[in-house]
Design an enzyme around this catalytic site. Structure first.
Site, mmCIF file in Angstrom:
data_model
loop_
_atom_site.group_PDB
_atom_site.id
_atom_site.type_symbol
_atom_site.label_atom_id
_atom_site.label_comp_id
_atom_site.label_asym_id
_atom_site.label_seq_id
_atom_site.Cartn_x
_atom_site.Cartn_y
_atom_site.Cartn_z
ATOM 1 N N LYS A 1 37.207 27.355 -18.068
ATOM 2 C CA LYS A 1 38.524 27.809 -17.606
ATOM 3 C C LYS A 1 39.181 28.674 -18.678
ATOM 4 O O LYS A 1 39.017 28.429 -19.890
ATOM 5 C CB LYS A 1 39.392 26.592 -17.282
ATOM 6 N N SER B 1 45.244 24.307 -10.787
ATOM 7 C CA SER B 1 45.118 25.643 -11.337
ATOM 8 C C SER B 1 43.698 26.018 -11.763
ATOM 9 O O SER B 1 43.421 27.169 -12.068
ATOM 10 C CB SER B 1 46.044 25.778 -12.545
ATOM 11 N N GLY C 1 48.596 17.701 -13.815
ATOM 12 C CA GLY C 1 49.151 17.147 -12.582
ATOM 13 C C GLY C 1 48.250 17.343 -11.392
ATOM 14 O O GLY C 1 48.708 17.344 -10.249
ATOM 15 N N GLY C 2 46.960 17.550 -11.637
ATOM 16 C CA GLY C 2 46.018 17.724 -10.538
ATOM 17 C C GLY C 2 45.179 18.978 -10.641
ATOM 18 O O GLY C 2 44.437 19.311 -9.716
ATOM 19 N N SER C 3 45.243 19.692 -11.753
ATOM 20 C CA SER C 3 44.627 21.018 -11.857
ATOM 21 C C SER C 3 43.108 21.021 -11.871
ATOM 22 O O SER C 3 42.496 22.067 -11.682
ATOM 23 C CB SER C 3 45.149 21.745 -13.110
#
Length: 428
Positions: free
Chosen positions: A205, A281, A303-305
């Site tokens: 990433k 993301s 938070g969930g990326s």
């Protein structure tokens, strides 16, 4: 001031008195020119604040933020209570070599007959090739990392010419990929692969440092103020295992969103349905794995990326325990919730990559005192029915509150499969 709402522990809540109330967001749906005009109006000194106040009032933002009491002392770092050793797990040594941890993780996996996948001609239908598939092919001289590299480079050229565009990587250097693949191929020719991960293609990433690629966080400027001089700790550990890095994967700009939409480099599309978002993301890492081009990728998750795009793209993403992976060398290494986590097409490959990258930073190990890391021993008899011991909670009203009934019906089928095939229990 309004009525105060007090947050209480779940075991103190009378569920019979709780009524599910679907929330409707009171906000305009804007795109293109209308969105640009709206942003200009909202940023205007007087009328902008009036519009913002109105939207906050309509959506009960003030009530939720100012009138909610949380009777707990805020923590900037999590507290890890003492834990007893779980059954059917194998402990890992944080201070050991990454390749040794990967070898131990490999022994935790169930039996896998990779040879059966290579009988006859290569299958014409799409399938996800596991890390152990590639390892078998390399060791049996059915393929080399250099051969796979040429296929990957060719696929990148094809993706770059798609209409509409499907930008998986922000930074990609074909010659750098060839160079890494050639080194891996030579190690196999000499009979000295570094680990089961040697020759495995991995995307990183764009908010994690992977030298010599810049880390932009999917912006157009971040690399100018923060040059990359070396690998992030997690990337360095994978490199020591022989991983081939294909480049920096696309993402939601600075990770500030859950769609994966990016106006700077183009939006990564969901490989299973190009007209849909990947989620974010970590959009690029999930999409490149879901497309079958890479066995694994590294993303970041606060938070969930990692979990959101993995879920939407039909692959596996792991948010590790906070502090379990060293964040040094990422754009969010000062965060208090962010972690670096692996994405792969299956749980087994996630375990192998996780074993390589894990290891708390010295600071986190002293301040957080986390329990020693471990992996489930999937090769043990006791683990064979572990899935059947799961108890799944289903909040039916929320479960069915979706934009399309196709979603709730599909999710319902998955729950039924877990119950009928694996013996899980579903409770309201």
């Amino acid at each position: 001031m309004g009525k105060k709402r007090v947050m209480v522990p779940a075991n103190e809540v009378d569920l019979t008195a709780v009524k599910y109330e679907p929330e409707t967001i009171q906000a305009p749906h804007l795109t293109g020119t209308s969105l640009k005009v709206f942003v200009n109006v909202v940023e205007a000194p007087l009328i902008g604040s009036m519009i913002t106040t109105s939207l906050k009032k309509k959506n009960n933002i003030i009530e939720m933020l100012q009138n909610t009491v949380i009777p707990e002392t805020p923590m900037f770092k999590p507290v890890f209570p003492p834990q007893d050793a779980e059954p059917c797990v194998v402990g890992l040594e944080e201070d050991g070599k990454p390749e040794d941890r990967v070898d131990l993780a490999l022994k935790c996996l169930p039996h896998f007959d990779a040879a059966s996948n290579w009988t006859g001609d290569s299958p014409t239908s799409f399938r996800y090739w596991k890390i152990r598939d590639y390892a078998y092919a390399y060791r049996s001289k059915l393929a080399t990392p250099s051969m796979v590299a040429e296929r990957f480079i060719s696929a990148m050229e094809e993706f770059s010419s798609k209409k509409p565009p499907a930008p998986l990587l922000i930074s990609f250097d074909a010659e750098e990929v060839r160079k890494q693949a050639a080194a891996s191929t030579q190690r196999f020719e000499e009979g000295n692969p570094l680990s089961i991960l040697d020759g495995i293609f991995v995307a990183i990433k764009d908010d994690i440092d992977c030298y010599p690629h810049p880390s932009k966080g999917a912006t157009t400027w971040y690399h100018e103020v923060r040059p990359v001089k070396k690998d992030a700790v997690s990337v360095s550990r994978l490199r020591g295992c022989g991983v081939i890095f294909v480049g920096k994967a696309n993402m939601h700009e600075l990770g500030l969103g859950t769609t994966g939409n990016n106006s700077n480099y183009g939006t990564t599309r969901n490989p299973h349905s190009p007209d849909r978002y990947t989620g974010g993301s970590s959009s690029g890492p999930a999409a490149i794995v879901a497309s079958g081009l890479c066995s694994a990728a590294l993303g970041t998750d606060g938070g969930g990326s990692v979990r959101i795009p993995s879920s939407l793209c039909g692959v596996v993403g792991l948010k590790t325990t906070y502090g379990r992976t060293d964040m040094k060398g990422s754009l969010c290494d000062a965060g208090t919730v962010e972690i670096i986590g692996p994405i792969a097409s299956n749980v087994e490959d996630v375990m192998l990559v996780y074993a390589a990258i894990l290891g708390s930073s010295p600071c986190d190990r002293i301040s957080l005192k986390p329990a020693p890391p471990c992996l489930p021993n999937l090769s043990s008899h006791e683990s064979s029915n572990a899935l059947g011991l799961l108890r799944l909670g289903k909040y039916t009203e929320w479960f069915n509150d979706v934009f399309s009934t196709d979603i709730s019906e599909t999710c319902g089928k998955i729950l039924n499969m877990l119950v009928e095939k694996h013996g899980c229990e579903v409770s309201p």
